[in-house]
Design a protein around this motif. Structure first.
Motif, mmCIF file in Angstrom:
data_model
loop_
_atom_site.group_PDB
_atom_site.id
_atom_site.type_symbol
_atom_site.label_atom_id
_atom_site.label_comp_id
_atom_site.label_asym_id
_atom_site.label_seq_id
_atom_site.Cartn_x
_atom_site.Cartn_y
_atom_site.Cartn_z
ATOM 1 N N MET A 1 -36.018 5.543 -37.132
ATOM 2 C CA MET A 1 -35.605 6.748 -37.475
ATOM 3 C C MET A 1 -36.614 6.761 -38.469
ATOM 4 O O MET A 1 -37.152 8.466 -38.689
ATOM 5 C CB MET A 1 -34.373 5.862 -38.790
ATOM 6 C CG MET A 1 -33.726 7.243 -38.883
ATOM 7 S SD MET A 1 -32.924 7.807 -38.237
ATOM 8 C CE MET A 1 -31.473 7.054 -37.777
ATOM 9 N N PHE A 2 -37.231 5.883 -38.813
ATOM 10 C CA PHE A 2 -38.520 6.836 -40.654
ATOM 11 C C PHE A 2 -39.491 7.421 -39.715
ATOM 12 O O PHE A 2 -40.286 8.727 -40.060
ATOM 13 C CB PHE A 2 -39.084 5.700 -41.211
ATOM 14 C CG PHE A 2 -37.894 4.596 -41.839
ATOM 15 C CD1 PHE A 2 -37.520 5.670 -42.675
ATOM 16 C CD2 PHE A 2 -37.890 3.290 -41.262
ATOM 17 C CE1 PHE A 2 -37.200 4.652 -43.994
ATOM 18 C CE2 PHE A 2 -36.782 3.221 -42.475
ATOM 19 C CZ PHE A 2 -36.124 3.494 -43.362
ATOM 20 N N ARG A 11 -35.554 16.693 -40.292
ATOM 21 C CA ARG A 11 -35.058 16.057 -41.736
ATOM 22 C C ARG A 11 -34.924 17.882 -42.197
ATOM 23 O O ARG A 11 -33.536 17.196 -42.075
ATOM 24 C CB ARG A 11 -36.002 15.947 -42.765
ATOM 25 C CG ARG A 11 -36.627 14.661 -42.602
ATOM 26 C CD ARG A 11 -37.449 14.175 -43.997
ATOM 27 N NE ARG A 11 -37.846 15.256 -45.040
ATOM 28 C CZ ARG A 11 -39.160 15.104 -44.568
ATOM 29 N NH1 ARG A 11 -40.271 13.803 -43.730
ATOM 30 N NH2 ARG A 11 -39.661 15.168 -45.541
ATOM 31 N N ARG A 87 -24.763 7.083 -42.707
ATOM 32 C CA ARG A 87 -25.774 6.274 -42.400
ATOM 33 C C ARG A 87 -26.992 7.173 -42.671
ATOM 34 O O ARG A 87 -27.718 6.917 -43.553
ATOM 35 C CB ARG A 87 -26.001 6.055 -41.252
ATOM 36 C CG ARG A 87 -26.843 4.985 -40.801
ATOM 37 C CD ARG A 87 -26.643 3.796 -39.460
ATOM 38 N NE ARG A 87 -28.376 3.022 -38.981
ATOM 39 C CZ ARG A 87 -29.149 2.924 -38.020
ATOM 40 N NH1 ARG A 87 -29.029 4.036 -37.335
ATOM 41 N NH2 ARG A 87 -29.413 2.134 -38.545
ATOM 42 N N ARG A 90 -27.953 8.531 -45.900
ATOM 43 C CA ARG A 90 -29.101 7.077 -46.611
ATOM 44 C C ARG A 90 -29.752 7.468 -46.473
ATOM 45 O O ARG A 90 -30.971 7.277 -47.088
ATOM 46 C CB ARG A 90 -28.365 5.742 -45.550
ATOM 47 C CG ARG A 90 -27.251 5.398 -46.926
ATOM 48 C CD ARG A 90 -27.110 4.015 -46.646
ATOM 49 N NE ARG A 90 -25.046 3.614 -45.903
ATOM 50 C CZ ARG A 90 -24.060 3.110 -45.960
ATOM 51 N NH1 ARG A 90 -25.479 2.333 -45.201
ATOM 52 N NH2 ARG A 90 -23.604 3.071 -45.527
ATOM 53 N N PHE A 91 -30.458 8.001 -44.813
ATOM 54 C CA PHE A 91 -32.050 7.488 -44.589
ATOM 55 C C PHE A 91 -32.619 9.136 -45.542
ATOM 56 O O PHE A 91 -33.859 8.947 -45.662
ATOM 57 C CB PHE A 91 -32.030 8.073 -43.024
ATOM 58 C CG PHE A 91 -32.012 6.265 -42.840
ATOM 59 C CD1 PHE A 91 -33.109 6.014 -42.513
ATOM 60 C CD2 PHE A 91 -30.432 5.937 -41.472
ATOM 61 C CE1 PHE A 91 -33.005 4.131 -42.268
ATOM 62 C CE2 PHE A 91 -31.107 5.062 -41.061
ATOM 63 C CZ PHE A 91 -31.994 3.896 -41.421
#
Length: 168
Positions: A1-2, A11, A87, A90-91
């Motif tokens: 995910m990162f 993003r 979710r 949050r990221f």
């Protein structure tokens, strides 16, 4: 995910999809091009639009799709968010306006601590403050402790919810 979120364009795609779960690739690329060029959509050149469109179509949308975050319908050219929005938030650390105002309040606390602390130390140097019996080094120590306590309070108030969520 990162790794996926390591790219600002991806993003931005996900942030737009949090607001508008279904959007055409053409509209999405125009919005991102406008953001990247800091210009209204109506003022974008065809080259600016095309660059972002090509990048999204060839690289970013397929990558997000491979990982199950979005779905792309090539017939309708429609991008749809398929990831869990909460979710994903949050990221992305999407801040609400309320949280942003909260941060500005803290800058005032830091400013006034610096102003008052500097005034007391200057008064001590000049012999005009009621703290003339306290050493300058002691005042520096007190100011340092005040800033440390203020900094810890700031981190807990602003980042505390995120730190507590880290285990989820």
């Amino acid at each position: 995910m990162f790794d996926l979120l390591g790219n600002s364009r991806r993003r931005r795609v996900l942030r737009h999809l949090l607001d508008d779960r279904h959007i055409t690739l053409t509209d999405l690329s125009a919005r991102i091009a406008a953001w990247e060029n800091d210009t209204p959509i109506t003022d974008l050149t065809s080259r600016q639009r095309k660059q972002v469109y090509s990048s999204l179509y060839q690289t970013h949308i397929p990558r997000l799709s491979e990982h199950g975050l979005v779905e792309y319908d090539s017939e309708d050219r429609l991008v749809t968010l398929t990831a869990d929005p909460e979710r994903l938030r949050r990221f992305l650390e999407v801040e609400s306006p309320e949280r942003g105002r909260f941060s500005h309040q803290w800058s005032r606390y830091f400013l006034w601590t610096a102003v008052v602390g500097s005034a007391v130390i200057a008064g001590n140097w000049l012999g005009t403050a009621p703290t003339t019996h306290v050493t300058t080094e002691s005042l520096y120590g007190l100011l340092t402790v005040a800033f440390m306590m203020l900094s810890i309070s700031f981190v807990m108030a602003v980042e505390g919810p995120k730190l507590l969520r880290f285990g989820d």
